[in-house]
Design a protein around this motif. Structure first.
Motif, PDB file in Angstrom:
ATOM      1  N   LEU A   5       0.829  -1.207   0.000  1.00  0.00           N
ATOM      2  CA  LEU A   5       0.000   0.000   0.000  1.00  0.00           C
ATOM      3  C   LEU A   5       0.866   1.262   0.000  1.00  0.00           C
ATOM      4  CD1 LEU A   5      -2.914  -0.732   2.511  1.00  0.00           C
ATOM      5  CD2 LEU A   5      -3.119  -0.201   0.074  1.00  0.00           C
ATOM      6  N   GLY A   6       1.940   1.234   0.804  1.00  0.00           N
ATOM      7  CA  GLY A   6       2.828   2.397   0.891  1.00  0.00           C
ATOM      8  C   GLY A   6       3.494   2.704  -0.426  1.00  0.00           C
ATOM      9  N   PHE A   7       4.099   1.676  -1.024  1.00  0.00           N
ATOM     10  CA  PHE A   7       4.781   1.898  -2.304  1.00  0.00           C
ATOM     11  C   PHE A   7       3.778   2.264  -3.408  1.00  0.00           C
ATOM     12  CE2 PHE A   7       8.229  -0.695  -0.346  1.00  0.00           C
ATOM     13  CZ  PHE A   7       9.240   0.236  -0.487  1.00  0.00           C
ATOM     14  N   SER A   8       2.586   1.683  -3.335  1.00  0.00           N
ATOM     15  CA  SER A   8       1.545   2.022  -4.318  1.00  0.00           C
ATOM     16  C   SER A   8       1.135   3.485  -4.183  1.00  0.00           C
ATOM     17  CB  SER A   8       0.324   1.121  -4.127  1.00  0.00           C
ATOM     18  OG  SER A   8       0.660  -0.236  -4.336  1.00  0.00           O
ATOM     19  N   THR A   9       1.034   3.950  -2.938  1.00  0.00           N
ATOM     20  CA  THR A   9       0.701   5.354  -2.688  1.00  0.00           C
ATOM     21  C   THR A   9       1.728   6.276  -3.322  1.00  0.00           C
ATOM     22  OG1 THR A   9      -0.330   4.772  -0.569  1.00  0.00           O
ATOM     23  CG2 THR A   9       0.265   7.081  -0.896  1.00  0.00           C
ATOM     24  N   ILE A  10       3.011   5.958  -3.117  1.00  0.00           N
ATOM     25  CA  ILE A  10       4.087   6.784  -3.657  1.00  0.00           C
ATOM     26  C   ILE A  10       4.080   6.761  -5.178  1.00  0.00           C
ATOM     27  CG2 ILE A  10       6.582   7.097  -3.783  1.00  0.00           C
ATOM     28  CD1 ILE A  10       5.423   7.808  -1.074  1.00  0.00           C
ATOM     29  N   VAL A  11       3.952   5.568  -5.756  1.00  0.00           N
ATOM     30  CA  VAL A  11       3.993   5.423  -7.221  1.00  0.00           C
ATOM     31  C   VAL A  11       2.834   6.166  -7.871  1.00  0.00           C
ATOM     32  CG1 VAL A  11       3.774   3.790  -9.141  1.00  0.00           C
ATOM     33  CG2 VAL A  11       5.288   3.268  -7.224  1.00  0.00           C
ATOM     34  N   VAL A  12       1.637   5.961  -7.348  1.00  0.00           N
ATOM     35  CA  VAL A  12       0.459   6.632  -7.915  1.00  0.00           C
ATOM     36  C   VAL A  12       0.594   8.147  -7.782  1.00  0.00           C
ATOM     37  CG1 VAL A  12      -2.024   7.000  -7.646  1.00  0.00           C
ATOM     38  CG2 VAL A  12      -1.085   4.681  -7.580  1.00  0.00           C
ATOM     39  N   PHE A  13       1.061   8.588  -6.617  1.00  0.00           N
ATOM     40  CA  PHE A  13       1.254  10.024  -6.402  1.00  0.00           C
ATOM     41  C   PHE A  13       2.217  10.602  -7.435  1.00  0.00           C
ATOM     42  CE2 PHE A  13       4.131  13.219  -4.530  1.00  0.00           C
ATOM     43  CZ  PHE A  13       3.239  14.255  -4.340  1.00  0.00           C
ATOM     44  N   LEU A  14       3.363   9.947  -7.621  1.00  0.00           N
ATOM     45  CA  LEU A  14       4.363  10.453  -8.569  1.00  0.00           C
ATOM     46  C   LEU A  14       3.847  10.418 -10.001  1.00  0.00           C
ATOM     47  CD1 LEU A  14       7.655   8.906  -7.105  1.00  0.00           C
ATOM     48  CD2 LEU A  14       6.913  11.290  -7.008  1.00  0.00           C
ATOM     49  N   LEU A  15       3.144   9.343 -10.350  1.00  0.00           N
ATOM     50  CA  LEU A  15       2.602   9.246 -11.712  1.00  0.00           C
ATOM     51  C   LEU A  15       1.592  10.353 -11.994  1.00  0.00           C
ATOM     52  CD1 LEU A  15       2.093   5.383 -12.179  1.00  0.00           C
ATOM     53  CD2 LEU A  15       3.724   6.847 -13.382  1.00  0.00           C
ATOM     54  N   LEU A  16       0.740  10.622 -11.024  1.00  0.00           N
ATOM     55  CA  LEU A  16      -0.292  11.641 -11.213  1.00  0.00           C
ATOM     56  C   LEU A  16       0.296  13.034 -11.392  1.00  0.00           C
ATOM     57  CD1 LEU A  16      -3.019  10.482  -8.655  1.00  0.00           C
ATOM     58  CD2 LEU A  16      -3.205  10.493 -11.146  1.00  0.00           C
ATOM     59  N   ILE A  17       1.345  13.361 -10.615  1.00  0.00           N
ATOM     60  CA  ILE A  17       1.904  14.715 -10.743  1.00  0.00           C
ATOM     61  C   ILE A  17       2.867  14.809 -11.929  1.00  0.00           C
ATOM     62  CG2 ILE A  17       1.627  15.200  -8.303  1.00  0.00           C
ATOM     63  CD1 ILE A  17       4.665  14.908  -7.998  1.00  0.00           C
ATOM     64  N   MET A  18       3.573  13.710 -12.241  1.00  0.00           N
ATOM     65  CA  MET A  18       4.510  13.754 -13.377  1.00  0.00           C
ATOM     66  C   MET A  18       3.753  13.859 -14.703  1.00  0.00           C
ATOM     67  SD  MET A  18       7.619  13.700 -12.166  1.00  0.00           S
ATOM     68  CE  MET A  18       8.806  13.052 -13.306  1.00  0.00           C
ATOM     69  N   THR A  19       2.592  13.202 -14.778  1.00  0.00           N
ATOM     70  CA  THR A  19       1.781  13.265 -15.992  1.00  0.00           C
ATOM     71  C   THR A  19       0.804  14.432 -15.969  1.00  0.00           C
ATOM     72  OG1 THR A  19       0.164  11.717 -15.034  1.00  0.00           O
ATOM     73  CG2 THR A  19       1.956  10.781 -16.357  1.00  0.00           C
ATOM     74  N   LYS A  20       0.803  15.174 -14.847  1.00  0.00           N
ATOM     75  CA  LYS A  20      -0.063  16.337 -14.669  1.00  0.00           C
ATOM     76  C   LYS A  20      -1.541  15.985 -14.748  1.00  0.00           C
ATOM     77  CE  LYS A  20       3.440  19.619 -16.295  1.00  0.00           C
ATOM     78  NZ  LYS A  20       3.776  20.749 -17.158  1.00  0.00           N
ATOM     79  N   ARG A  21      -1.862  14.756 -14.316  1.00  0.00           N
ATOM     80  CA  ARG A  21      -3.268  14.359 -14.237  1.00  0.00           C
ATOM     81  C   ARG A  21      -3.948  15.009 -13.031  1.00  0.00           C
ATOM     82  NH1 ARG A  21      -4.164   9.560 -17.151  1.00  0.00           N
ATOM     83  NH2 ARG A  21      -2.890   9.686 -19.033  1.00  0.00           N
ATOM     84  N   LEU A  22      -3.140  15.333 -12.028  1.00  0.00           N
ATOM     85  CA  LEU A  22      -3.668  15.920 -10.808  1.00  0.00           C
ATOM     86  C   LEU A  22      -2.649  16.920 -10.287  1.00  0.00           C
ATOM     87  CD1 LEU A  22      -6.360  15.228  -9.348  1.00  0.00           C
ATOM     88  CD2 LEU A  22      -5.021  13.904  -7.703  1.00  0.00           C
ATOM     89  N   SER A  23      -3.112  18.003  -9.712  1.00  0.00           N
ATOM     90  CA  SER A  23      -2.193  18.980  -9.144  1.00  0.00           C
ATOM     91  C   SER A  23      -1.487  18.381  -7.934  1.00  0.00           C
ATOM     92  CB  SER A  23      -2.952  20.246  -8.720  1.00  0.00           C
ATOM     93  OG  SER A  23      -3.790  19.969  -7.609  1.00  0.00           O
ATOM     94  N   VAL A  24      -0.319  18.921  -7.616  1.00  0.00           N
ATOM     95  CA  VAL A  24       0.439  18.427  -6.462  1.00  0.00           C
ATOM     96  C   VAL A  24      -0.390  18.553  -5.188  1.00  0.00           C
ATOM     97  CG1 VAL A  24       2.511  18.761  -5.059  1.00  0.00           C
ATOM     98  CG2 VAL A  24       2.638  19.004  -7.545  1.00  0.00           C
ATOM     99  N   LEU A  25      -1.083  19.675  -5.035  1.00  0.00           N
ATOM    100  CA  LEU A  25      -1.883  19.924  -3.844  1.00  0.00           C
ATOM    101  C   LEU A  25      -2.921  18.826  -3.635  1.00  0.00           C
ATOM    102  CD1 LEU A  25      -2.831  21.757  -1.508  1.00  0.00           C
ATOM    103  CD2 LEU A  25      -4.320  22.909  -3.176  1.00  0.00           C
ATOM    104  N   LEU A  26      -3.704  18.535  -4.681  1.00  0.00           N
ATOM    105  CA  LEU A  26      -4.760  17.536  -4.550  1.00  0.00           C
ATOM    106  C   LEU A  26      -4.185  16.131  -4.415  1.00  0.00           C
ATOM    107  CD1 LEU A  26      -7.422  18.855  -7.109  1.00  0.00           C
ATOM    108  CD2 LEU A  26      -7.355  19.136  -4.631  1.00  0.00           C
ATOM    109  N   ALA A  27      -3.079  15.867  -5.115  1.00  0.00           N
ATOM    110  CA  ALA A  27      -2.464  14.537  -5.019  1.00  0.00           C
ATOM    111  C   ALA A  27      -1.943  14.269  -3.610  1.00  0.00           C
ATOM    112  CB  ALA A  27      -1.332  14.413  -6.035  1.00  0.00           C
ATOM    113  N   LEU A  28      -1.361  15.279  -2.980  1.00  0.00           N
ATOM    114  CA  LEU A  28      -0.848  15.120  -1.625  1.00  0.00           C
ATOM    115  C   LEU A  28      -1.952  14.766  -0.632  1.00  0.00           C
ATOM    116  CD1 LEU A  28       1.678  18.108  -1.385  1.00  0.00           C
ATOM    117  CD2 LEU A  28       2.252  15.691  -1.166  1.00  0.00           C
TER     118      LEU A  28
END
Length: 431
Positions: A5-28
């Protein structure tokens, strides 16, 4: 399960902000909340974790609010005008001199070990020059990040203080053996700055600048300059930095007091004070809200014990027969893991596990600390979404976090690799 779950959280978070699917604020905020629910945690417990995370970052958030206001007042009053004019006269419109000067200035300023103050001073002084010459916008935060990162190995930085505490070691044991690595990192950063400068010189040429900063100011900017108070502001700023270094008072208290004095002396009228506060309200809001969002992120990862599970998983990945490679592995992975672990999580959560593993395998545990500081929240801190100063850097540089990470990561990782190689050659760490 928690580790996944932890690593999935990090990976999904990074993917969302790197691809700009979600703003950093909302992803956090949304990503860890969603994974906490997936992990079976109740709404009540998640709420408690969020509050705990917010409480943890509250002093930092308050400090940054008043730090942004303080340096904003100093910029308005013209404290950095002579520095900007002096740099321009020295570099004479040569992009190569500008990039090397950026690195050297950042290293000098970052001797205080405070990333936030370093970014505020250097970016405020240099961004107008980069804009004037039409240099690539991502170069400035990249060079500043690399320079501050390698200088973050000074023993009074927060990262080194954590490492020395966990390893129960002093600078002689932890820092002195890796000084050759630190020097090699400095040389690497200067070479990267030289490379960028050569490319920009080839693209732009050497621009003749007949620069008089005051001629470029608007009427409003001229009206808020306080040239008659220049030396007062210099003394106040130096006193503030010295007080920060010696920890005269808690950091938030120092910035609150310094800001109040600066505002009162430079702009005594209440109408002027309201105008200055309104002018910087946007920057204060953007920086502080990111800090509290990062607090929610780390609060949930810590409260769910995902951090602990990830730390144990990382150690278990190394087979017993390959244990001798553990210090080198820690060194190589130290910088990328800055994107995954907060400094407290890594140094108080991961490093003790690594230290115990070293003892278990009959190795010198101090080597784990030396390897960790070669990148973990030193070189890596200006790219991590889990540190407050990163948002100061990108905010003042007027760039997106994802763009900054994509551009700077390989150069920062190269810095760590260089330092690890030198550490191996000098015997600071072994394989």
């Amino acid at each position: 399960m928690l580790s996944v779950l932890g690593f999935s959280t990090i990976v999904v978070f990074l993917l969302l902000i790197m691809t700009k699917r979600l703003s950093v604020l909302l992803a956090l905020i949304l990503v860890p909340v969603c994974f906490a629910f997936i992990g079976g945690f109740t709404a009540t417990s998640i709420g408690e974790m969020i509050i705990a995370g917010l409480k943890q970052v509250a002093p930092t958030g308050i400090m940054l609010m008043f730090a942004v206001l303080y340096f904003g007042i100093m910029i308005d009053a013209g404290l950095f005008d002579p520095m900007i004019a002096g740099i321009v006269r020295l570099v004479k419109g040569d992009p190569l001199k500008i990039t090397i000067g950026t690195a050297l200035l950042t290293m000098l300023v970052h001797l205080d070990g405070d990333g936030t103050a370093t970014f505020m001073i250097t970016i405020s002084a240099l961004l107008p020059i980069y804009k004037r010459l039409h240099m690539k916008r991502l170069l400035l935060p990249c060079i500043v990040a690399l320079s501050a990162g390698v200088m973050h190995l000074v023993p009074w930085s927060g990262t080194m203080a954590r490492a020395m505490t966990v390893m129960q070691a002093d600078t002689k044991q932890l820092l002195i053996p890796i000084l050759p690595s630190m020097i090699s990192g400095i040389v690497w950063v200067l070479c990267v700055a030289y490379y960028f400068g050569r490319k920009e010189r080839k693209r732009l040429g050497v621009v003749h600048l007949d620069y008089n900063h005051h001629q470029e100011l608007s009427d409003e900017q001229k009206s808020i300059r306080r040239s008659q108070l220049f030396w007062f502001n210099v003394v106040l700023t130096v006193a503030l930095i010295v007080s920060l270094i010696i920890a005269l008072l808690p950091l938030p208290a120092l910035f609150i007091i310094a800001f109040s004095i600066a505002l009162l002396i430079n702009y005594p009228k209440q109408s002027e004070q309201k105008s200055r506060l309104a002018a910087h309200a946007s920057n204060v809001f953007l920086v502080s809200i990111m800090i509290f969002a990062a607090g929610i992120f780390s609060g949930i990862l810590t409260g769910t014990k995902m951090i602990d599970a990830m730390a144990a998983s990382l150690v278990s990945l190394v087979p017993h027969q390959h244990a001798a490679y553990l210090p080198a592995i820690v060194g190589v992975t130290s910088m990328p893991l800055s994107l995954v672990f907060t400094p407290d999580a890594y140094y108080f959560g991961v490093l003790p596990v690594l230290k115990g593993a070293a003892v278990h395998y009959g190795m010198n545990p101090i080597e784990m600390g030396r390897a960790a500081v070669l990148g973990q929240m030193t070189v890596g801190f200006p790219l991590s979404p889990l540190t407050a100063s990163t948002f100061v850097l990108i905010g003042l540089s007027e760039v997106e976090l994802s763009d900054h990470q994509k551009f700077t990561f390989k150069w920062a990782f190269g810095t760590t690799l260089m330092m690890v190689i030198i550490a191996l050659l000098t015997g600071a760490i072994h394989i």
